[in-house]
Scaffold this motif. Sequence first.
Motif, PDB file in Angstrom:
ATOM      1  N   VAL A 187      11.056  32.613 -17.282  1.00 58.29           N
ATOM      2  CA  VAL A 187      10.850  33.133 -18.638  1.00 58.29           C
ATOM      3  C   VAL A 187      11.474  32.177 -19.646  1.00 58.29           C
ATOM      4  CG1 VAL A 187      11.366  35.027 -20.224  1.00 58.29           C
ATOM      5  CG2 VAL A 187      10.740  35.513 -17.843  1.00 58.29           C
ATOM      6  N   ARG A 188      10.651  31.726 -20.563  1.00 59.24           N
ATOM      7  CA  ARG A 188      11.095  30.770 -21.582  1.00 59.24           C
ATOM      8  C   ARG A 188      10.969  31.307 -23.003  1.00 59.24           C
ATOM      9  NH1 ARG A 188       8.665  27.926 -17.413  1.00 59.24           N
ATOM     10  NH2 ARG A 188       9.870  26.140 -16.600  1.00 59.24           N
ATOM     11  N   HIS A 189      10.530  32.551 -23.126  1.00 53.90           N
ATOM     12  CA  HIS A 189      10.342  33.159 -24.446  1.00 53.90           C
ATOM     13  C   HIS A 189      11.080  34.497 -24.483  1.00 53.90           C
ATOM     14  CE1 HIS A 189       6.838  30.487 -23.796  1.00 53.90           C
ATOM     15  NE2 HIS A 189       6.988  30.203 -25.069  1.00 53.90           N
ATOM     16  N   PHE A 190      11.982  34.629 -25.451  1.00 52.57           N
ATOM     17  CA  PHE A 190      12.867  35.777 -25.504  1.00 52.57           C
ATOM     18  C   PHE A 190      12.819  36.471 -26.864  1.00 52.57           C
ATOM     19  CE2 PHE A 190      14.700  32.523 -22.737  1.00 52.57           C
ATOM     20  CZ  PHE A 190      14.817  33.213 -21.538  1.00 52.57           C
ATOM     21  N   THR A 191      13.080  37.765 -26.847  1.00 51.05           N
ATOM     22  CA  THR A 191      13.242  38.510 -28.095  1.00 51.05           C
ATOM     23  C   THR A 191      14.663  38.291 -28.603  1.00 51.05           C
ATOM     24  OG1 THR A 191      14.096  40.563 -27.111  1.00 51.05           O
ATOM     25  CG2 THR A 191      11.692  40.263 -27.134  1.00 51.05           C
ATOM     26  N   SER A 192      14.969  38.874 -29.742  1.00 54.43           N
ATOM     27  CA  SER A 192      16.312  38.734 -30.315  1.00 54.43           C
ATOM     28  C   SER A 192      17.295  39.762 -29.767  1.00 54.43           C
ATOM     29  CB  SER A 192      16.239  38.860 -31.841  1.00 54.43           C
ATOM     30  OG  SER A 192      15.689  40.122 -32.208  1.00 54.43           O
ATOM     31  N   GLU A 193      16.822  40.651 -28.892  1.00 49.11           N
ATOM     32  CA  GLU A 193      17.699  41.704 -28.352  1.00 49.11           C
ATOM     33  C   GLU A 193      18.815  41.099 -27.510  1.00 49.11           C
ATOM     34  OE1 GLU A 193      17.419  45.752 -25.567  1.00 49.11           O
ATOM     35  OE2 GLU A 193      15.603  44.669 -26.161  1.00 49.11           O
ATOM     36  N   ALA A 232      27.229  29.572 -30.854  1.00 51.62           N
ATOM     37  CA  ALA A 232      27.613  28.179 -31.044  1.00 51.62           C
ATOM     38  C   ALA A 232      27.622  27.425 -29.716  1.00 51.62           C
ATOM     39  CB  ALA A 232      28.984  28.089 -31.713  1.00 51.62           C
ATOM     40  N   VAL A 233      28.094  28.084 -28.657  1.00 52.11           N
ATOM     41  CA  VAL A 233      28.123  27.441 -27.344  1.00 52.11           C
ATOM     42  C   VAL A 233      26.702  27.268 -26.807  1.00 52.11           C
ATOM     43  CG1 VAL A 233      28.966  27.613 -24.970  1.00 52.11           C
ATOM     44  CG2 VAL A 233      30.410  28.380 -26.868  1.00 52.11           C
ATOM     45  N   LEU A 234      25.870  28.261 -26.981  1.00 45.59           N
ATOM     46  CA  LEU A 234      24.473  28.155 -26.545  1.00 45.59           C
ATOM     47  C   LEU A 234      23.771  27.002 -27.243  1.00 45.59           C
ATOM     48  CD1 LEU A 234      23.534  31.953 -26.545  1.00 45.59           C
ATOM     49  CD2 LEU A 234      23.774  30.500 -24.524  1.00 45.59           C
ATOM     50  N   ASP A 235      24.002  26.863 -28.538  1.00 46.31           N
ATOM     51  CA  ASP A 235      23.378  25.762 -29.292  1.00 46.31           C
ATOM     52  C   ASP A 235      23.896  24.410 -28.829  1.00 46.31           C
ATOM     53  OD1 ASP A 235      21.877  27.566 -30.721  1.00 46.31           O
ATOM     54  OD2 ASP A 235      23.224  27.594 -32.467  1.00 46.31           O
ATOM     55  N   ALA A 286      17.306  32.204 -26.550  1.00 47.97           N
ATOM     56  CA  ALA A 286      17.987  33.084 -25.598  1.00 47.97           C
ATOM     57  C   ALA A 286      19.319  33.580 -26.157  1.00 47.97           C
ATOM     58  CB  ALA A 286      18.224  32.344 -24.290  1.00 47.97           C
ATOM     59  N   PRO A 287      19.606  34.874 -26.004  1.00 50.99           N
ATOM     60  CA  PRO A 287      20.873  35.422 -26.484  1.00 50.99           C
ATOM     61  C   PRO A 287      22.038  35.186 -25.530  1.00 50.99           C
ATOM     62  CG  PRO A 287      19.548  37.175 -25.583  1.00 50.99           C
ATOM     63  CD  PRO A 287      18.703  35.932 -25.518  1.00 50.99           C
ATOM     64  N   ALA A 288      21.735  34.658 -24.333  1.00 46.82           N
ATOM     65  CA  ALA A 288      22.801  34.448 -23.352  1.00 46.82           C
ATOM     66  C   ALA A 288      22.356  33.401 -22.338  1.00 46.82           C
ATOM     67  CB  ALA A 288      23.148  35.750 -22.637  1.00 46.82           C
ATOM     68  N   ALA A 289      23.315  32.958 -21.550  1.00 45.89           N
ATOM     69  CA  ALA A 289      23.031  32.033 -20.456  1.00 45.89           C
ATOM     70  C   ALA A 289      24.051  32.246 -19.354  1.00 45.89           C
ATOM     71  CB  ALA A 289      23.065  30.583 -20.935  1.00 45.89           C
ATOM     72  N   MET A 290      23.616  31.955 -18.139  1.00 47.37           N
ATOM     73  CA  MET A 290      24.502  31.990 -16.980  1.00 47.37           C
ATOM     74  C   MET A 290      24.546  30.582 -16.392  1.00 47.37           C
ATOM     75  SD  MET A 290      25.370  35.235 -16.845  1.00 47.37           S
ATOM     76  CE  MET A 290      26.048  35.552 -15.213  1.00 47.37           C
ATOM     77  N   PRO A 320      19.117  30.187 -19.030  1.00 45.77           N
ATOM     78  CA  PRO A 320      18.929  31.035 -20.214  1.00 45.77           C
ATOM     79  C   PRO A 320      18.500  32.436 -19.780  1.00 45.77           C
ATOM     80  CG  PRO A 320      17.891  28.892 -20.532  1.00 45.77           C
ATOM     81  CD  PRO A 320      18.275  28.980 -19.086  1.00 45.77           C
ATOM     82  N   VAL A 321      19.064  33.447 -20.417  1.00 42.19           N
ATOM     83  CA  VAL A 321      18.795  34.846 -20.055  1.00 42.19           C
ATOM     84  C   VAL A 321      18.544  35.655 -21.320  1.00 42.19           C
ATOM     85  CG1 VAL A 321      19.717  36.934 -18.978  1.00 42.19           C
ATOM     86  CG2 VAL A 321      20.275  34.693 -18.015  1.00 42.19           C
ATOM     87  N   GLY A 322      17.581  36.548 -21.266  1.00 37.16           N
ATOM     88  CA  GLY A 322      17.312  37.436 -22.399  1.00 37.16           C
ATOM     89  C   GLY A 322      16.237  38.433 -22.056  1.00 37.16           C
ATOM     90  N   HIS A 323      15.793  39.149 -23.069  1.00 35.59           N
ATOM     91  CA  HIS A 323      14.701  40.112 -22.889  1.00 35.59           C
ATOM     92  C   HIS A 323      13.375  39.387 -23.139  1.00 35.59           C
ATOM     93  CE1 HIS A 323      17.267  43.717 -22.638  1.00 35.59           C
ATOM     94  NE2 HIS A 323      18.085  42.998 -23.384  1.00 35.59           N
TER      95      HIS A 323
END
Length: 211
Positions: A52-58, A93-96, A111-115, A187-190
């Motif tokens: 998944v490469r496309h995420f919502t803002s949730e 900031a870290v994601l960017d 993505a709102p998060a990453a692992m 990258p992780v998100g909805h």
Amino acid sequence: MNIKYLLAAAALFATTAFMAVSCCDKTTETPEAEPVDSTAIVLSNIAERKSVRHFTSEAVSDGQLESLARAAMAAPTACNKQPWAVIAVNDRAVLDSLCAVLPYAKMLEQAPAAMIVCGDLSKTLEGDGQQYWIQDCSAATENLLLAAEAMGLGAVWTAVFPDTAKINGVSAILSLPENIIPLNVIPVGHPTGEDTPKDKWLDSNYHVNRW
């Protein structure tokens, strides 16, 4: 009063009471639950896993991130060395910053998060066995990806190791000790629903007993 009438009344009362109880029992009966086909659920989850490469803002919750890490750490590992470390990132900031050093992880902008799954070289086997950390952490990564699918989240494996420039860039951003090697950034998100699974089965890739 005639004794016959008393006996008849008692019989009628007993019959009525029995019918009332029977009726009540029927209304409280619960239907048997349908058996769960866990095999079908697991196989379906594997088949539905997708990049998944496309995420919502949730946002992804802290609990969800920990659940992903727990799934990763349930993976098989050579001699049970568990030579892994998992880092969750939800700081914008870290994601960017990670996005800036990983040209194939531009979806981090959404993505709102990453692992990040890392190898811990202080926990590996010695000698040639040290390289098993790559397999162990790859198994942990697949567990994480399948867990994300099962949780309704989207995720994608973007490689870091063995690219030295990517390793150094990610290590600097995350302040990793020398013994911690980032294998990937996920990258992780909805998901928006744009990405779909691929059927990768090929008869020519399947062999029985010999080539």
